[in-house]
Structures are given as structure tokens and as C-alpha cells.
Write a protein that holds these residues in place. Structure first.
Motif, PDB file in Angstrom:
ATOM      1  N   LEU A 137       0.805  -1.216   0.000  1.00  0.00           N
ATOM      2  CA  LEU A 137       0.000   0.000   0.000  1.00  0.00           C
ATOM      3  C   LEU A 137       0.845   1.277   0.000  1.00  0.00           C
ATOM      4  N   ALA A 138       2.011   1.203   0.624  1.00  0.00           N
ATOM      5  CA  ALA A 138       2.860   2.405   0.708  1.00  0.00           C
ATOM      6  C   ALA A 138       3.334   2.852  -0.670  1.00  0.00           C
ATOM      7  N   SER A 139       3.204   1.976  -1.683  1.00  0.00           N
ATOM      8  CA  SER A 139       3.681   2.320  -3.034  1.00  0.00           C
ATOM      9  C   SER A 139       2.608   2.927  -3.923  1.00  0.00           C
ATOM     10  N   ILE A 140       1.472   3.298  -3.376  1.00  0.00           N
ATOM     11  CA  ILE A 140       0.430   3.896  -4.227  1.00  0.00           C
ATOM     12  C   ILE A 140       0.960   5.177  -4.886  1.00  0.00           C
ATOM     13  N   THR A 141       0.381   5.496  -6.033  1.00  0.00           N
ATOM     14  CA  THR A 141       0.861   6.699  -6.739  1.00  0.00           C
ATOM     15  C   THR A 141      -0.218   7.782  -6.878  1.00  0.00           C
ATOM     16  N   THR A 142      -1.451   7.490  -6.485  1.00  0.00           N
ATOM     17  CA  THR A 142      -2.491   8.533  -6.545  1.00  0.00           C
ATOM     18  C   THR A 142      -2.025   9.723  -5.696  1.00  0.00           C
ATOM     19  N   SER A 143      -2.089  10.921  -6.288  1.00  0.00           N
ATOM     20  CA  SER A 143      -1.548  12.083  -5.573  1.00  0.00           C
ATOM     21  C   SER A 143      -2.669  13.058  -5.204  1.00  0.00           C
ATOM     22  N   ALA A 144      -2.451  13.752  -4.122  1.00  0.00           N
ATOM     23  CA  ALA A 144      -3.378  14.802  -3.679  1.00  0.00           C
ATOM     24  C   ALA A 144      -2.514  16.016  -3.344  1.00  0.00           C
ATOM     25  N   ILE A 145      -2.444  16.917  -4.301  1.00  0.00           N
ATOM     26  CA  ILE A 145      -1.534  18.061  -4.145  1.00  0.00           C
ATOM     27  C   ILE A 145      -2.293  19.254  -3.557  1.00  0.00           C
ATOM     28  N   LYS A 174      -1.486  10.215  -1.870  1.00  0.00           N
ATOM     29  CA  LYS A 174      -0.250  10.769  -1.278  1.00  0.00           C
ATOM     30  C   LYS A 174      -0.258  12.289  -1.337  1.00  0.00           C
ATOM     31  N   THR A 175      -0.193  12.900  -0.157  1.00  0.00           N
ATOM     32  CA  THR A 175      -0.092  14.368  -0.109  1.00  0.00           C
ATOM     33  C   THR A 175       1.392  14.772  -0.066  1.00  0.00           C
ATOM     34  N   ALA A 176       2.243  13.829   0.317  1.00  0.00           N
ATOM     35  CA  ALA A 176       3.696  14.109   0.334  1.00  0.00           C
ATOM     36  C   ALA A 176       4.409  12.844  -0.155  1.00  0.00           C
ATOM     37  N   PRO A 177       4.486  12.659  -1.493  1.00  0.00           N
ATOM     38  CA  PRO A 177       5.013  11.403  -2.047  1.00  0.00           C
ATOM     39  C   PRO A 177       6.425  11.080  -1.555  1.00  0.00           C
ATOM     40  N   LYS A 182       4.438   7.776   5.270  1.00  0.00           N
ATOM     41  CA  LYS A 182       4.115   8.938   6.128  1.00  0.00           C
ATOM     42  C   LYS A 182       3.539  10.105   5.324  1.00  0.00           C
ATOM     43  N   GLY A 183       3.501   9.922   3.997  1.00  0.00           N
ATOM     44  CA  GLY A 183       2.923  10.981   3.147  1.00  0.00           C
ATOM     45  C   GLY A 183       1.539  10.625   2.661  1.00  0.00           C
ATOM     46  N   ILE A 184       0.940   9.577   3.261  1.00  0.00           N
ATOM     47  CA  ILE A 184      -0.386   9.129   2.811  1.00  0.00           C
ATOM     48  C   ILE A 184      -1.489   9.822   3.616  1.00  0.00           C
ATOM     49  N   ALA A 231      -3.287  15.413   7.702  1.00  0.00           N
ATOM     50  CA  ALA A 231      -2.527  15.058   6.493  1.00  0.00           C
ATOM     51  C   ALA A 231      -1.310  14.236   6.915  1.00  0.00           C
ATOM     52  N   GLY A 232      -1.026  13.181   6.183  1.00  0.00           N
ATOM     53  CA  GLY A 232       0.152  12.353   6.475  1.00  0.00           C
ATOM     54  C   GLY A 232      -0.109  11.245   7.474  1.00  0.00           C
ATOM     55  N   SER A 233      -1.300  11.219   8.065  1.00  0.00           N
ATOM     56  CA  SER A 233      -1.607  10.177   9.056  1.00  0.00           C
ATOM     57  C   SER A 233      -2.446   9.047   8.470  1.00  0.00           C
ATOM     58  N   GLY A 234      -2.696   9.107   7.160  1.00  0.00           N
ATOM     59  CA  GLY A 234      -3.602   8.132   6.533  1.00  0.00           C
ATOM     60  C   GLY A 234      -3.179   6.686   6.730  1.00  0.00           C
ATOM     61  N   PHE A 235      -1.882   6.434   6.599  1.00  0.00           N
ATOM     62  CA  PHE A 235      -1.406   5.052   6.720  1.00  0.00           C
ATOM     63  C   PHE A 235      -1.655   4.536   8.140  1.00  0.00           C
ATOM     64  N   ALA A 236      -1.410   5.381   9.111  1.00  0.00           N
ATOM     65  CA  ALA A 236      -1.647   4.988  10.518  1.00  0.00           C
ATOM     66  C   ALA A 236      -3.131   4.718  10.740  1.00  0.00           C
ATOM     67  N   TYR A 237      -4.012   5.559  10.176  1.00  0.00           N
ATOM     68  CA  TYR A 237      -5.456   5.327  10.329  1.00  0.00           C
ATOM     69  C   TYR A 237      -5.848   3.987   9.704  1.00  0.00           C
TER      70      TYR A 237
END
Ligand SMILES: Cc1cc2nc3c(=O)[nH]c(=O)nc-3n(C[C@H](O)[C@H](O)[C@H](O)COP(=O)(O)OP(=O)(O)OC[C@H]3O[C@@H](n4cnc5c(N)ncnc54)[C@H](O)[C@@H]3O)c2cc1C
Length: 383
Positions: A137-145, A174-177, A182-184, A231-237
């Protein structure tokens, strides 16, 4: 199991009313929906009216305030009736998407989405998997700029349950690719927003009536207040909600297995070969005894996990064990029961054939069996 007698009565009543609903509103039409590869959108509203959606949302959020066990019972009943397509659709909506809104949403987000999700006016989906990555999952490329008053989301997702019916989609982006996991971040996205495009309803091996879709996001402007939590806490959630997600898949496996055993018991009691019923052959008897034993052990473990979840003590590894064990059991029982039906078991007009196909994906979604083993091994050995 620490369930009060009052609660046991309520649970029994819930199971009975759910069975009545299934017999009236689902079973007569289910074959047609499987052929159409989707069930009607109105069924969500009917299930909402019948009080079958998001039952553990607290009363102060316009919910029923029932324990998670009640939500699991609804999934079990749908699977027990052989309606696994609906069991997974409802589980994703009630047990996988809703907790994100409930546990991480702002008051405004909760007030907007939860009543709609309970009534079936809004259907929920979660979009993690991409064409290029699923387990990792950490390798997703969908971005949210981030822009001044919105995030611009671009990317593609696939295999998304409820993707066609969805009104709300939790998008993982990813808001911070550069920061990896930690950028998810997670976003609560209204599927009517410009830039949100629903792709094909995918043609699957089983679970035909459950819509599973590709989704495409092209310059999708998500307002700042659609961000879920920090922002950036998505993976933890995501990691925090995974135990419940895996537990509901385990409950589905238990319900489906019980259903398969029931149909098989009936069949072997009626079908004759060599002047006796199939149920009189020692092989049939021993096989059924093994399958039942496996079901009861798994059911007891799932019940234990439900208790642990209630106490906030269900860890990721234990939930992974429940998913691994129950879904592998479901696959083995489906295979063994189909064998007892002989050639009829291979005919799609027999529910066991459908249950066999439906069981296969349980070992794949929500984290594959191999990933479950990795998680369990990590908890034993460290990294
Ligand atoms: C019917 C259906 C519904 C789904 N619903 C949703 C949904 O609603 N939302 C959503 O986001 N996703 C959904 N998914 C996607 C699902 O969660 C992924 O398919 C799953 O996580 C596996 O990812 P993948 O398909 O990319 O396989 P991959 O990750 O490419 O894995 C391929 C194989 O490699 C193995 N593998 C990968 N990594 C390792 C490792 N480290 N060690 C050992 N083996 C490994 C896997 O176990 C698997 O056998 C759904 C899938 C299906 C089929």
C-alpha cells in the motif's frame, strides 16, 4: 463470551428480522442480480429502512448504538443465506468505510455522512488498491496536491467494492510522495464531484452481484474540509482500522461456512447411491464431522476477537490470524462440500457452486493469506 442475556435476546431478534428481510427482499431476486452483475441501488435504501446498515453507530450520531457483534451478525446472516455478494457490499459500507468517518471525521463530516449512510441514501466505498499495487500500500501513486483552498487528486484505483453504487469514497492518496507511507492521507470524496469518474464494473469469478470497479480521478478538486483527520496520518489510520476490517471478513467466512454445511447436510441426507444415503457412508460422516469441528473452533476464535475488539484489545496480528484461519477454512469447506454434491455441485444452479466461487476471493481481499502470515510472523519474530 460475555454477552448479557438481554443482549442475547436482542441479537436473536436481530437475526430473525434479518432472515425475514433476506427471505422477502433478497433471495427471490438474487439469481437475477448475480446475472446482471449488480443488485439494484434501491436495495440500499430498503436495507437502511430495515435498520441493517451501520448498526453500531452511536445514538448521538443518529445511529442505533448496537455493539459490533450485531453488525457482524448481519454480515453472517447474509453470507449464511448464500448472499455473499451482499454480505461483502454491506460489510464494506457498514464495517469498513463507516468507522473511518466515525473515528476520524470532524463533527461536520460525521453530521453530513453518517445519517445518510445509516439510511442507505449514501453508499460507502474505500479506494486503496491501484492497478500497480495492492499488498504494498505504501507504493500507491495517486496524488493529492495541496492548493490554497483544495487538494487536487489525480490517479486510478481498481477492484473497488461498491464502486458503481458509491456516493462516498474514502480515497487513499499521497499528499507528500517523498515521505512514503508517512505521506499518505485519506479524503472523504463525494462521487458527484467533477473529476471523479467511475470506470468498468469488473467481471469477476464470483460475488457477481457485488459491483467492483475501476475508478479514475482527473484533476479532482477535493475541498480542504474533505481531508480525514491529519494530512500524512492516513497510513496509521488504515492500520488502526484493519483489525475490524479483517474481523468482519472472518465473520463473513463463518456465516458462509455454516450455510454451506447446512445445504450439504440436507443433500447427503436425501441423495442415494449404492442403496443408501450419502450420509451413511463413513467418508461422508467423517468429512462432515471434521468440517463442523473446524467451523466451531473458528467461530469460537472469531467470538473471542469480537470481545477483544469491544475492549479495544484486538491487535493486528490476532485479527490477521482470524482472517487467515476462517477464510482458509471457508475455502476448504467449499471444496469438500462441493465434492459431496458430486456433479450437481459443479452446476451453477446449485448454491454450493456459487459459494465455492465466492469463497475464493476471501483469501485475497482485505490482505492476502500470505500478507496475513507475514503480519503474524512479524509479531512473533520482530521485523
Ligand atoms: C473482489 C475484490 C474486491 C476488492 N475490494 C477492494 C476494495 O473495496 N478496496 C480496495 O482498496 N481494494 C479492494 N480489493 C483489492 C484487494 O485488497 C487486493 O487485490 C489485495 O490486497 C491484493 O493486492 P493485489 O491484487 O495488488 O496483489 P499483489 O499485491 O500484486 O499480490 C500478488 C501475489 O503476491 C503475493 N505477495 C505480495 N506481497 C507479498 C509478500 N510480501 N510476501 C509474500 N507474498 C506476497 C500476494 O499474497 C499475492 O498472492 C478487492 C479485490 C477483489 C478481488
Amino acid at each position: 463470551m460475555s454477552v448479557s442475556s438481554d443482549q442475547q435476546i436482542e441479537l436473536k431478534l436481530l437475526r430473525e428480522s434479518t432472515r425475514k428481510f433476506i427471505n422477502k427482499e433478497i433471495t427471490p431476486y438474487y439469481n437475477e442480480w448475480e446475472k446482471n452483475q449488480i443488485f439494484p441501488r434501491e436495495l440500499w435504501n430498503k436495507m437502511g429502512q430495515a435498520g441493517m446498515l451501520c448498526v453500531d453507530v452511536p445514538c448521538d450520531q443518529e445511529g442505533y448504538g448496537a455493539p459490533f457483534r450485531f453488525s457482524a451478525a448481519i454480515t453472517e446472516e447474509l453470507a449464511y443465506a448464500g448472499a455473499c455478494s451482499l454480505a461483502i457490499a454491506v460489510s464494506v459500507h457498514s464495517d469498513i468505510v463507516t468507522p473511518y468517518v466515525l473515528n476520524r471525521g470532524t463533527t461536520e463530516q460525521k453530521n453530513y455522512w453518517l445519517p445518510r449512510m445509516i439510511s442507505g441514501e449514501a453508499v460507502g466505498a474505500i479506494a486503496m488498491t491501484e492497478p500497480g499495487t495492492g499488498s504494498d500500500l505504501a507504493s500507491i501513486t495517486t496524488s493529492a496536491i495541496e492548493h490554497e483552498d483544495h487538494y487536487l487528486i489525480n490517479g486510478a484505483k481498481t477492484f473497488i467494492t461498491n464502486g458503481q453504487h458509491a456516493d462516498l469514497t474514502v480515497i487513499v492518496a499521497k499528499t507528500a510522495p517523498q515521505l512514503g507511507s508517512k505521506g499518505i492521507s485519506l479524503f472523504l470524496v463525494d462521487t458527484l464531484w467533477p473529476g471523479f469518474n467511475k470506470g468498468r464494473n469488473l467481471d469477476k469469478l464470483g460475488l457477481h452481484a457485488s459491483d467492483t470497479s475501476e475508478l479514475f480521478f482527473t484533476d479532482l478538486k477535493a475541498p480542504k474540509d474533505s481531508l480525514l483527520g491529519q494530512a500524512g496520518s492516513g497510513f496509521a489510520y488504515l492500520m488502526q482500522e484493519l483489525p475490524r476490517e479483517r474481523l468482519i471478513i472472518a465473520a463473513l467466512a463463518v456465516g458462509a461456512t455454516e450455510g454451506m454445511l447446512q445445504w450439504t447436510l440436507q443433500y447427503v441426507s436425501e441423495r442415494k447411491a449404492f442403496k443408501q444415503t450419502l450420509g451413511q457412508f463413513q467418508n461422508t460422516r467423517f468429512k462432515l464431522a471434521e468440517l463442523k469441528t473446524s467451523l466451531e473452533i473458528n467461530r469460537a476464535f472469531v467470538n473471542q476477537c469480537i470481545e477483544q475488539l469491544k475492549e479495544g484489545e484486538l491487535d493486528v496480528a490476532t485479527a490477521a490470524m482470524a482472517k487467515l484461519s476462517t477464510t482458509e477454512m471457508q475455502g476448504q469447506v467449499a471444496d469438500a462440500c462441493l465434492q459431496m454434491f458430486g456433479g450437481y455441485g459443479y452446476m451453477t444452479e446449485y448454491p454450493i457452486a456459487r459459494a465455492f466461487a465466492d469463497a475464493r476471493v476471501q483469501r485475497i481481499y482485505g490482505g492476502t493469506s500470505e500478507i496475513m502470515k507475514e503480519i503474524i510472523a512479524r509479531s512473533m519474530l520482530g521485523k
